[in-house]
Enzyme design. Structure first.
Site, PDB file in Angstrom:
ATOM      1  N   LYS A 159      33.228 -18.131  52.143  1.00 32.87           N
ATOM      2  CA  LYS A 159      33.088 -19.384  52.909  1.00 32.87           C
ATOM      3  C   LYS A 159      33.805 -19.159  54.239  1.00 32.87           C
ATOM      4  CE  LYS A 159      33.126 -24.288  51.993  1.00 32.87           C
ATOM      5  NZ  LYS A 159      31.810 -24.666  52.491  1.00 32.87           N
TER       6      LYS A 159
HETATM    7  N1  PMP Z   1      26.157 -23.205  50.460  1.00 33.43           N
HETATM    8  C1  PMP Z   1      26.867 -23.411  51.579  1.00 33.43           C
HETATM    9  C2  PMP Z   1      26.543 -22.634  52.807  1.00 33.43           C
HETATM   10  C3  PMP Z   1      27.898 -24.370  51.592  1.00 33.43           C
HETATM   11  O1  PMP Z   1      28.597 -24.607  52.707  1.00 33.43           O
HETATM   12  C4  PMP Z   1      28.180 -25.094  50.421  1.00 33.43           C
HETATM   13  C5  PMP Z   1      29.272 -26.131  50.417  1.00 33.43           C
HETATM   14  N2  PMP Z   1      30.510 -25.528  50.130  1.00 33.43           N
HETATM   15  C6  PMP Z   1      27.417 -24.834  49.260  1.00 33.43           C
HETATM   16  C7  PMP Z   1      26.408 -23.887  49.318  1.00 33.43           C
HETATM   17  C8  PMP Z   1      27.702 -25.538  47.979  1.00 33.43           C
HETATM   18  O2  PMP Z   1      28.935 -25.074  47.465  1.00 33.43           O
HETATM   19  P1  PMP Z   1      29.893 -25.972  46.590  1.00 33.43           P
HETATM   20  O3  PMP Z   1      29.063 -26.549  45.503  1.00 33.43           O
HETATM   21  O4  PMP Z   1      30.918 -25.021  46.094  1.00 33.43           O
HETATM   22  O5  PMP Z   1      30.454 -27.022  47.477  1.00 33.43           O
END
Ligand code: PMP
Length: 295
Positions: A159
């Protein structure tokens, strides 16, 4: 209602080991994170003063930093502890938390050698009235002309702030064209994800979702797969082409911020936003996020 600017709010921010006044929180212009995107972050939901999947998110923050070749100077347990303290200090009941770590000012050379790693956590109350309305009407999506970079072209499992440059461009283009968001395809035309959420399709009452081979395997995605399997729903993680969506009864997105978001349209294809599987998964998911009752 105009949103209050994020640099001018009440409360505390935890920054490099101290709780400081939110309004006093500053970084210098010449920091490596700002210039080269050497920064990683998390988004965590707070439900009834409890942070959902807090440890998993802090573990991902550590893993994200490793992809960017730096080490966060606080352990996962320390970050969890400080995050919980901050929720109390800021008196947050239902809100959003943003931990972040970045390279500092010690060098402007691209390698970033010798940069101090900074770490901060902010958490704020967030009501999301807009999102509730969007959930009720379902979101309208297009297919972006931008491709998701392959796993050997981007730190796609991290991330990292840098991967969001593309997401911002795609989101602006989608909104300018009258859509809420866009799906990205990979170089082989497989569906990957939306700008900040993962994608699911319901075909013949079974759940299909792209393999996270070049994008974030979201914590909500993983939770929904578990919940679906526990409810006896067949789940297929596989490559999915846009053509196949003609057979889909429903589609939805998952993510920490949007939870489970029904998709109303993808270009000219229309879907059932009240599909019983979406309602069932949403109900089971909200049981999990109701942490006090679940305990
Ligand atoms: N893909 C991206 C690019 C994101 O930014 C997110 C949000 N964090 C997600 C998928 C979904 O991840 P999560 O369920 O861990 O929030």
């Amino acid at each position: 209602m105009e949103q209050q600017s994020f640099d001018n709010r009440a409360g505390k921010i935890w920054y490099d080991g101290e709780f400081e006044e939110w309004k006093d929180s500053k970084i210098h212009i010449l920091n490596h994170g700002l210039h080269y995107g050497s920064s990683v972050f998390e988004g965590i939901r707070v439900y009834d003063s409890q942070a959902f999947k807090l440890k998993e998110h802090m573990e991902r923050l550590h893993a994200s930093a490793k992809y960017l070749k730096f080490e966060i100077p606080y352990s996962v347990n320390e970050l969890v502890e400080k995050a919980l303290e901050l929720i109390k200090k800021n008196n947050v009941k239902n809100g959003y938390m943003r931990p972040i770590a970045w390279r500092g000012c010690e060098t402007m050379l691209i390698g970033g050698n010798g940069t101090k790693i900074h770490t901060a956590i902010a958490v704020w109350e967030s009501f999301e009235i807009g999102r509730v309305t969007t959930r009720e009407r379902g979101i309208n999506m297009c297919i972006s002309s931008w491709r998701k970079p392959s796993a050997d072209s981007s730190p796609c499992h991290s991330k990292a702030a840098s991967i969001y440059t593309l997401a911002t461009i795609i989101k602006i283009d989608a909104q300018d064209a009258g859509f809420d968001d866009a799906l990205m395809l990979d170089s082989a035309d497989n569906i990957t994800e939306a700008t900040t959420s993962n994608f699911f399709a319901i075909i013949n009452n079974e759940l299909h979702t792209p393999i996270p081979d070049c994008f974030l395997n979201g914590i909500t995605r993983q939770t929904i797969i578990q919940v679906a399997k526990a409810a006896g729903i067949k789940v297929y993680e596989r490559h999915i082409k846009v053509e196949e969506l003609k057979k889909a009864e429903a589609c939805f997105l998952t993510g920490t911020a949007i939870e489970i978001m029904p998709v109303k349209k993808i270009d000219n294809l229309e879907f059932n936003i009240n599909h019983t599987m979406i309602l069932k998964l949403s109900e089971e998911f909200s049981k999990l996020t109701n942490l006090k009752k679940a305990a």
